[in-house]
Design a protein around this motif. Structure first.
Motif, PDB file in Angstrom:
ATOM      1  N   ASN A 143       0.840  -1.180   0.000  1.00  0.00           N
ATOM      2  CA  ASN A 143       0.000   0.000   0.000  1.00  0.00           C
ATOM      3  C   ASN A 143       0.884   1.243   0.000  1.00  0.00           C
ATOM      4  OD1 ASN A 143      -1.902   1.993   0.403  1.00  0.00           O
ATOM      5  ND2 ASN A 143      -2.952   0.952   2.088  1.00  0.00           N
ATOM      6  N   GLY A 144       0.717   2.097  -1.000  1.00  0.00           N
ATOM      7  CA  GLY A 144       1.528   3.304  -1.106  1.00  0.00           C
ATOM      8  C   GLY A 144       0.905   4.516  -0.452  1.00  0.00           C
ATOM      9  N   ASN A 145      -0.158   4.332   0.332  1.00  0.00           N
ATOM     10  CA  ASN A 145      -0.800   5.466   0.996  1.00  0.00           C
ATOM     11  C   ASN A 145       0.196   6.149   1.927  1.00  0.00           C
ATOM     12  OD1 ASN A 145      -2.441   7.065   2.880  1.00  0.00           O
ATOM     13  ND2 ASN A 145      -4.195   6.046   1.934  1.00  0.00           N
ATOM     14  N   ALA A 146       0.420   7.434   1.718  1.00  0.00           N
ATOM     15  CA  ALA A 146       1.448   8.167   2.472  1.00  0.00           C
ATOM     16  C   ALA A 146       1.178   8.175   3.966  1.00  0.00           C
ATOM     17  CB  ALA A 146       1.549   9.597   1.950  1.00  0.00           C
ATOM     18  N   ALA A 147      -0.090   8.069   4.380  1.00  0.00           N
ATOM     19  CA  ALA A 147      -0.416   8.097   5.806  1.00  0.00           C
ATOM     20  C   ALA A 147       0.144   6.890   6.542  1.00  0.00           C
ATOM     21  CB  ALA A 147      -1.929   8.174   5.991  1.00  0.00           C
ATOM     22  N   LEU A 148       0.332   5.776   5.861  1.00  0.00           N
ATOM     23  CA  LEU A 148       0.925   4.604   6.507  1.00  0.00           C
ATOM     24  C   LEU A 148       2.336   4.912   6.983  1.00  0.00           C
ATOM     25  CD1 LEU A 148      -0.185   1.620   4.230  1.00  0.00           C
ATOM     26  CD2 LEU A 148      -0.716   1.919   6.654  1.00  0.00           C
ATOM     27  N   HIS A 168      -1.849   3.725  -4.783  1.00  0.00           N
ATOM     28  CA  HIS A 168      -0.604   3.591  -5.542  1.00  0.00           C
ATOM     29  C   HIS A 168       0.286   4.794  -5.255  1.00  0.00           C
ATOM     30  CE1 HIS A 168       2.147   3.190  -8.963  1.00  0.00           C
ATOM     31  NE2 HIS A 168       1.728   1.937  -9.061  1.00  0.00           N
ATOM     32  N   ASP A 169       1.599   4.586  -5.320  1.00  0.00           N
ATOM     33  CA  ASP A 169       2.537   5.697  -5.108  1.00  0.00           C
ATOM     34  C   ASP A 169       2.238   6.883  -6.010  1.00  0.00           C
ATOM     35  OD1 ASP A 169       3.892   4.312  -3.197  1.00  0.00           O
ATOM     36  OD2 ASP A 169       5.594   3.757  -4.459  1.00  0.00           O
ATOM     37  N   ASP A 170       1.784   6.596  -7.230  1.00  0.00           N
ATOM     38  CA  ASP A 170       1.550   7.649  -8.211  1.00  0.00           C
ATOM     39  C   ASP A 170       0.117   8.171  -8.195  1.00  0.00           C
ATOM     40  OD1 ASP A 170       4.156   7.513  -9.079  1.00  0.00           O
ATOM     41  OD2 ASP A 170       3.736   6.116 -10.697  1.00  0.00           O
TER      42      ASP A 170
END
Length: 549
Positions: A42-47, A201-203
């Motif tokens: 999971n690329g979610n920045a909050a993680l 996704h990261d993007d």
């Protein structure tokens, strides 16, 4: 306003009736607690910036503490819980992925809760400048089509006229006492089911920032999840060298790119603590926070550094433990940098960044600061100078600065032509004119639309301004082109004097500049003013001066 309240109630009830439906949640891209991840990573920045700290043992570590008001604080554990509940509240109110959540929020504990909670929900937080007029808010809210607006109670009187007739807003959430037709922040999140970060996704689009508008109407700049970590891994880690034990204080507010990195992504990347201040950063207020909160890293802007140097001369040095400072927004004048470091015993790492690149990409380094320059490229970024034909400019020449790196924005919202002219493949046009020295350092010359020629030779407004600031009676200066009686452009200077200094003490500033940088560069006109027009980020709005404002 009542129609917003009625519609919000309808949406709230409908969402509650369907909230427990796993199929509906999957359609929305919402993942409630206990539901397995659907992606291998999971690329979610909050993680990374929020939830990771719980697993790494920082649940009890203070993430944010307020330096004004009730001086509340928030641990990483509390932040993780409150952001998950805010995400759940958005889902309960029917917010779908990629819907915009407008934030007109002061620097206070609710800011990171709303920002990261929105990202957890897959919604798009859009922090807005808290110093704008109602007409500009109205334009931005319509442009962004935000469905939820979160606003600090202190700003409500300004914001209220901006939302009349807005057909996109479904709810207005007020932090503090909620006026009629709005919902209080406490009521909005009360009883909401905590929600894990959606798979992203990261993007994938994560958040928007609106440009400061130093040359006109603000533009919506779209950033992806990976950009936040990219700035932390580059400038935050390799230039600033931020550590877990650091305490960060940024007078640059969190609603724009420089402050967002300083106060959130950098300290949160290592589990450090941020001191946040919602008030106006006067020298007295900053001195008090330095003494009381004991920050180790301080992030300011050139205007404030000049004011701190002047205040220190009047009231003495505050008790502080700052080990390093940063500056951005405008180029830091050499005189101010040298005087500050001598007085405070801490270097100012001056650099240049942009909303489009999210943070600083060209900078001086600790132990290698050359004041009057913007340093060299930050690790992970490349820069080049080009002329009007896009040909590379050699050392000693002046050209437009182009940059490429991992934090470049995905483009402007609803500005296709502007996106194409700014984002050219991997390269981003900064709109800044620079000169590269033989030592490889970059010297700021001005904005592309600020530069002008005198007798066929390029003149950098910043060079003339820096010469004026070297005068002991001058606090600030701005230089713009002005037509003489022969309709030829010549430099005109607007000058703010040091407190207690008179025009007579300033003497002949024209001769002063001639002796320092050359006969043709001196200002033909000098106008003394009480203050210069600036954006909230501290950038001088020279276009207003050119218009005679």
């Amino acid at each position: 306003m009542q129609y917003i309240a009625n519609l919000s109630t309808i949406m709230h009830k409908a969402a509650e009736e369907k909230h427990d439906s796993p199929s509906l949640n999957r359609i929305r891209g919402i993942k409630t607690r206990g539901e397995p991840h659907r992606m291998s990573e999971n690329g979610n920045a909050a993680l990374y910036f929020v939830d990771r700290h719980i697993a790494e043992g920082r649940a009890g570590k203070t993430a944010f503490r307020e330096a004004d008001g009730e001086r509340r604080s928030l641990t990483y554990g509390e932040l993780a819980d409150q952001t998950s509940r805010f995400a759940g509240a958005l889902a309960r109110h029917g917010v779908r992925r990629e819907e915009r959540i407008a934030m007109i929020v002061r620097d206070q504990l609710e800011f990171p809760v709303v920002f990261w909670g929105s990202i957890k929900a897959g919604a798009i937080p859009v922090p807005l400048n808290t110093l704008l007029s109602a007409s500009v808010y109205e334009e931005i809210l319509r442009d962004s089509r935000a469905s939820i607006l979160v606003v600090s109670e202190q700003l409500w009187d300004t914001v209220k006229p901006a939302i009349q007739g807005n057909r996109f807003l479904r709810a207005v959430v007020v932090i503090g006492a909620a006026p009629e037709g709005c919902e209080s922040f406490e009521d909005f999140v009360a009883g909401a089911e905590p929600m894990d970060p959606v798979d992203a996704h990261d993007d994938e689009m994560a958040f928007w920032l609106y440009s400061s508008g130093s040359t006109g109407t603000p533009k919506g700049v779209r950033h992806v999840h990976s950009s936040l970590k990219a700035t932390a891994d580059t400038f935050g880690s390799q230039v600033l060298g931020i550590r877990e034990e650091d305490v960060m204080f940024s007078v640059a507010k969190m609603f724009f790119a420089y402050g967002l990195g300083n106060a959130m992504s950098f300290p949160m990347s290592v589990g450090a603590t941020t001191v946040i201040f919602g008030g106006r950063p006067t020298p007295d207020a900053v001195f008090d926070i330095m003494s009381r909160e004991r920050p180790t890293l301080f992030c300011g802007v050139p205007t404030l550094y000049a004011a701190l140097v002047a205040e220190q001369a009047r009231s003495g040095m505050p008790d502080h433990c700052v080990r390093l400072c940063t500056s951005a927004g405008e180029a830091l004048p050499r005189e101010i940098g040298e005087r500050f470091e001598k007085l405070w015993g801490a270097e100012i790492v001056d650099g240049v960044g942009s909303t489009e690149m999210l943070h600083i990409f060209l900078s001086n380094r600790p132990g290698d600061c050359v004041y009057g320059t913007s340093g060299v490229a930050v690790p992970g970024y490349e820069v080049r100078l080009v002329d009007e034909h896009d040909e590379d400019v050699g050392d000693g020449g002046i050209g437009e600065l182009l940059v490429r790196g991992p934090s470049s924005a995905d483009g402007y919202w609803n500005r296709r032509h502007k996106s194409r002219s700014t984002f050219e493949g991997h390269w981003t046009r900064t709109g800044d004119k620079y000169e590269r020295t033989a030592q490889g350092r970059y010297v700021y010359c001005g904005r592309t639309d600020d530069m002008f020629k005198v007798s066929g030779i390029w003149v950098s407004p910043f060079e003339v301004e820096q010469a004026l600031i070297d005068h002991p009676a001058v606090l600030e200066a701005a230089v713009v082109p002005w037509m003489d009686d022969k309709q030829l452009e010549k430099p005109k200077a607007y000058v703010v004097l040091q407190s207690g200094k008179s025009v007579d003490e300033a003497g002949d500033l024209k001769d002063f500049v001639k002796e320092k940088i050359g006969m043709w560069k001196y200002p033909r006109w000098v106008e003394f003013v009480d203050e210069l027009p600036k954006t909230a980020t501290g950038k001088i709005q020279r276009f207003k001066l050119r218009q005679g404002a």
